[in-house]
Design a protein around this motif. Structure first.
Motif: not given
Length: 260
Positions: A122-127
């Protein structure tokens, strides 16, 4: 007694695996001895001996009173080894980074495991609006973008009979409803999950066809509150391109073993 490849199942090994899977499914809800014995249908004394053996080896942990049991740290170490040794995961990770940078949203890699999808990266949202999806978590395939993308790669005849469990009011609960959705997935080439797995979250899933039928998929999750028509169009375009690049690289380029 069940058999695998003509070899009879080892009862003690099967019981150990069932216990670990049960503890893993409970997550942050520790179990008592009697609960575990009842759930697996084994004598209390046998369950106690098995728990003590696994505690000694780090697979199970207990509280200071010795009355509550949960999954141990060695489960994490083994899971990490799986991710580190899997060439497909290594292949896909850089592309997840690029898609996340381009879209500013959360990007996932998942793998079909029976009727569920296991999240592998998983790569998290910048927000950073956190969803429930995390590495190692499993979700029913019928409720998410990853799962529906992979189910659409298979004949409808393989779908289990309903009713299906609902995670939100918008989850598919019948085979007929899911089958109609999967027809749309095949027509457009990707799946859409509009709050079916998590309220307030929309997902777009893309099966990775470097093996047939596809076992892996990537997805982009975005909060409904910031999903405009233009943003959706860009998500689909970026994820299509990301899939094409991953498939062009192919698992063979990463030296993948053809695991069963």
């Amino acid at each position: 007694m069940s058999e695998t490849g003509g070899v009879r199942e080892v009862k003690s090994a099967a019981r150990t695996v069932e216990l670990l899977e049960l503890l893993a499914e409970r997550g942050d809800r520790p179990a008592r001895l009697q609960e575990l014995a009842d759930a697996l249908g084994v004598p209390r004394s046998s369950m106690y001996a098995l728990l003590q053996t696994l505690i000694g080896r780090g697979w199970v942990r207990t509280d200071v009173t010795g009355s509550l049991y949960g999954i141990g740290i060695h489960a994490l170490l083994t899971g990490t080894s799986y991710l580190d040794s899997d060439p497909r995961v290594r292949l896909v990770r850089p592309y997840l980074d690029e898609a996340s940078d381009a879209l500013g949203e959360t990007i996932h890699l998942g793998r079909l495991d029976g009727r569920d999808v296991a999240y592998l990266a998983t790569r998290e949202s910048h927000a950073y609006l956190r969803t429930i999806s995390r590495v190692g978590r499993r979700l029913p395939a019928h409720v998410g973008a990853l799962g529906k993308a992979l189910l659409a790669e298979r004949p409808d005849g393989e779908l289990p009979e309903g009713p299906y469990a609902a995670l939100t009011p918008k989850s598919h609960t019948s085979r007929e409803s899911l089958r109609a959705d999967l027809a749309g997935v095949r027509a457009r080439g990707y799946s859409v999950d509009r709050e079916e797995g998590v309220t307030g979250i929309v997902g777009f899933g893309f099966a990775l066809r470097y093996e047939h039928p596809a076992q892996d998929a990537i997805s982009c999750s975005v909060p409904l509150a910031r999903l405009t028509a233009g943003h959706e169009e860009r998500i689909v375009a970026v994820m299509r391109e990301t899939r094409a690049r991953i498939e062009a690289a192919g698992p063979g380029a990463a030296g993948a073993v053809n695991w069963r």
